[in-house]
Design an enzyme around this catalytic site. Sequence first.
Site, PDB file in Angstrom:
ATOM      1  N   PHE A   1      71.558 106.940 -30.307  1.00  0.00           N
ATOM      2  CA  PHE A   1      70.952 107.918 -31.216  1.00  0.00           C
ATOM      3  C   PHE A   1      72.076 108.716 -31.862  1.00  0.00           C
ATOM      4  O   PHE A   1      73.183 108.806 -31.323  1.00  0.00           O
ATOM      5  CB  PHE A   1      70.030 108.863 -30.420  1.00  0.00           C
TER       6      PHE A   1
ATOM      7  N   GLN B   1      66.060 122.307 -39.005  1.00  0.00           N
ATOM      8  CA  GLN B   1      66.538 120.927 -39.146  1.00  0.00           C
ATOM      9  C   GLN B   1      65.650 120.116 -40.087  1.00  0.00           C
ATOM     10  O   GLN B   1      64.433 120.064 -39.899  1.00  0.00           O
ATOM     11  CB  GLN B   1      66.562 120.242 -37.784  1.00  0.00           C
TER      12      GLN B   1
ATOM     13  N   HIS C   1      65.023 116.476 -40.977  1.00  0.00           N
ATOM     14  CA  HIS C   1      65.317 115.126 -40.489  1.00  0.00           C
ATOM     15  C   HIS C   1      65.537 114.235 -41.709  1.00  0.00           C
ATOM     16  O   HIS C   1      64.768 114.304 -42.668  1.00  0.00           O
ATOM     17  CB  HIS C   1      64.126 114.632 -39.666  1.00  0.00           C
TER      18      HIS C   1
ATOM     19  N   LEU D   1      57.323 111.388 -39.788  1.00  0.00           N
ATOM     20  CA  LEU D   1      58.652 110.981 -39.325  1.00  0.00           C
ATOM     21  C   LEU D   1      58.849 109.473 -39.227  1.00  0.00           C
ATOM     22  O   LEU D   1      57.945 108.741 -38.824  1.00  0.00           O
ATOM     23  CB  LEU D   1      58.904 111.570 -37.937  1.00  0.00           C
TER      24      LEU D   1
ATOM     25  N   GLU E   1      64.635 108.085 -35.703  1.00  0.00           N
ATOM     26  CA  GLU E   1      66.047 107.719 -35.733  1.00  0.00           C
ATOM     27  C   GLU E   1      66.286 106.441 -34.925  1.00  0.00           C
ATOM     28  O   GLU E   1      67.295 105.760 -35.087  1.00  0.00           O
ATOM     29  CB  GLU E   1      66.818 108.880 -35.086  1.00  0.00           C
TER      30      GLU E   1
ATOM     31  N   ARG F   1      72.079 114.571 -38.021  1.00  0.00           N
ATOM     32  CA  ARG F   1      70.979 114.599 -38.988  1.00  0.00           C
ATOM     33  C   ARG F   1      71.286 115.441 -40.224  1.00  0.00           C
ATOM     34  O   ARG F   1      70.892 115.095 -41.332  1.00  0.00           O
ATOM     35  CB  ARG F   1      69.738 115.167 -38.302  1.00  0.00           C
TER      36      ARG F   1
ATOM     37  N   HIS G   1      61.762 119.295 -39.777  1.00  0.00           N
ATOM     38  CA  HIS G   1      61.494 118.606 -38.515  1.00  0.00           C
ATOM     39  C   HIS G   1      61.554 119.488 -37.281  1.00  0.00           C
ATOM     40  O   HIS G   1      60.722 119.382 -36.385  1.00  0.00           O
ATOM     41  CB  HIS G   1      62.518 117.476 -38.391  1.00  0.00           C
TER      42      HIS G   1
ATOM     43  N   ARG H   1      70.506 120.272 -33.882  1.00  0.00           N
ATOM     44  CA  ARG H   1      70.117 119.592 -32.638  1.00  0.00           C
ATOM     45  C   ARG H   1      70.365 118.097 -32.745  1.00  0.00           C
ATOM     46  O   ARG H   1      70.063 117.481 -33.771  1.00  0.00           O
ATOM     47  CB  ARG H   1      68.631 119.819 -32.372  1.00  0.00           C
TER      48      ARG H   1
END
Length: 602
Positions: free
Chosen positions: A121, A234, A236, A250, A253, A309, A380, A415
């Site tokens: 990730f 954030q 995304h 979403l 990822e 991200r 996100h 994050r």
Amino acid sequence: MPEYQTHDYDVLVIGAGGAGLRAATEASAQGARVGVVTKSLLGKAHTVMAEGGIAASLANVDERDNWRVHFADTMRGGQYLNNWRMAELHAKEAPDRVRELEAWGAVFDRTKDGRILQRNFGGHRYPRLAHVGDRTGLEMIRTLQDHGIHSGMDVHMEHTVLTLLKDDGRIAGAFGYDRERGRFLLFRAKAVVLATGGIGRAFKITSNSWEYTGDGHSLAYYAGAALIDMEFVQFHPTGMIWPPSVRGILVTEGVRGEGGVLKNKEGRRFMFDDIPENYRSQTADNEEEGWRYTQGDRQSRRPPELLTRDHVARCIMREVRDGRGSPHGGVFLDIAWIKPRVAGGAEHIKRKLPSMYHQFKQLADLDITEEPMEVGPTTHYMMGGIRVDADTQMSDVPGLFAAGECAAGLHGANRLGGNSLSDLLVFGKRAGEYAAKFAKENGPAGIDQSQIETAARDALAPFERTGENPYGVQETLQDVMQNLAGIVRRDSDLRQALTEVAALEQRAQRVAVSGSREYNGGWHTALDLRNLLTVSGMVARAALERKESRGAHFREDFPAKSEVEGQSNIVVQQTDTGEMQVTRTPLREMPVELQQVIEEMK
Ligand SMILES: Cc1cc2nc3c(=O)[nH]c(=O)nc-3n(C[C@H](O)[C@H](O)[C@H](O)COP(=O)(O)OP(=O)(O)OC[C@H]3O[C@@H](n4cnc5c(N)ncnc54)[C@H](O)[C@@H]3O)c2cc1C
């Protein structure tokens, strides 16, 4: 005097997502009488949507992983604004929390020799995400729910908390209503854990569920707690953008973790164009190396699609702005290209990414094993939230604890994917443990009837006036935040956002609803408005104050990182006279041992 039912608890947990259920289970295990309140049905909290996995350095796939690497990755991802003690506890305790979840019945995907499988990730140096296909949140909630419910807790489903009650500075309980019948409830509690999730519904394009109206952030603020890092929202990089009805949903990822690549309309992998200096040595400089990394080659470095991200989202924005975007204003994410390179081809993709396959098939009539997806950034996750003590999770208000997305500190300016689910487990447990301890050590607090009367009167006011529909205010707010406080920010926009939020606050005072108190969606929206407007004001003020670009916060008028700005967190708190005040607090100095860990991992 309003009519209400009363419930008595040692610990009241507000929220039944991963953080709330883990906190409730722990508080019960410590012998506390526990009540859980949730706006949705049990099992339906936002955590259920989590896809990619839980980050923990189990080292099942790559034995070079350990807590030190995870700690360094988290701090680098957060651009060193993180609360280092939280990052340390998180990295050290996440493996045990995941193994505990397995012992409670979670059925993770497996390595060939039967251990929990881990996937790559963004921003994680080694494959680190324990997962269940791309439905990890569902398995997590199912397990916590099954386990927790047997430890003896009352669950109040479809109930909304409207206000926290205090007695002489400490927490005394909460007051709310049940959504089905509209009746009021008083929860007397010696300690309260907020686990209410994020704020995404303040923005127009979001991956977040309807529950994400910033309730916990706002409840804590009005109870006198300080909030930090509210500028860090954030976005995304990969949300669906077409058709319009599904915009924002979403695209995990995990697609990029499994080898998916980002291309512009010219078919070029634009992520190779801009690799940040602090990630250069860890990033592949050619496509073949990136591919080998996703397939587990330990000598290879990660492809640039797996950079953090914030960076990937900005690269996508750049392609769109410069006219190289996809037809509907995003870019292409291609997983179909791996078919000839993996055994099983299309079946392999479907097995690894079952939800993504169905999501695109059903919502966009697109087969991801055949065609690239069109994707673009979506709101996100909220890095900012309630300031808590790292070890106990207690906020500045005695007896008020917070865990999960509504708490702040662990993630700093950005994050890493997978670090939320592990955050919920590590700090949910801690919050439950210390809330139970607080309840044991402190007797019941008194209830001030005037606080209840004010809350009930304010809640019923929309029935008693004529005025505009609450949905109009909500919709305008979402446009304001999306356009003026979104991915790219500037001074004039943020000031404009504050002016607009102030005007919307006036309009919210006048919204009216009709009908009865039973399952009245208009009324629920009218009651959400205060929370949405409060958190929006916090985001815009904090974003205005941070005059640099760092992590998820990008200022067009201050495009570089500033060493001075990077020395402090921005704090938002209500003054005694009711104003929203913005101050700064310097970062605490990191112990030498942890500094060394970061140096070693560079
Ligand atoms: C699509 C998607 C995929 C994701 N995938 C991942 C992933 O793979 N890995 C990862 O680490 N993170 C992931 N995340 C992020 C992660 O899912 C969330 O950050 C996390 O689940 C938040 O958990 P929580 O316990 O803090 O809150 P939630 O699970 O959102 O729970 C909040 C609870 O509070 C309740 N609540 C809110 N307000 C009130 C109120 N006023 N009164 C009563 N109850 C209230 C809600 O009803 C709910 O029960 C993903 C997020 C999304 C949107």
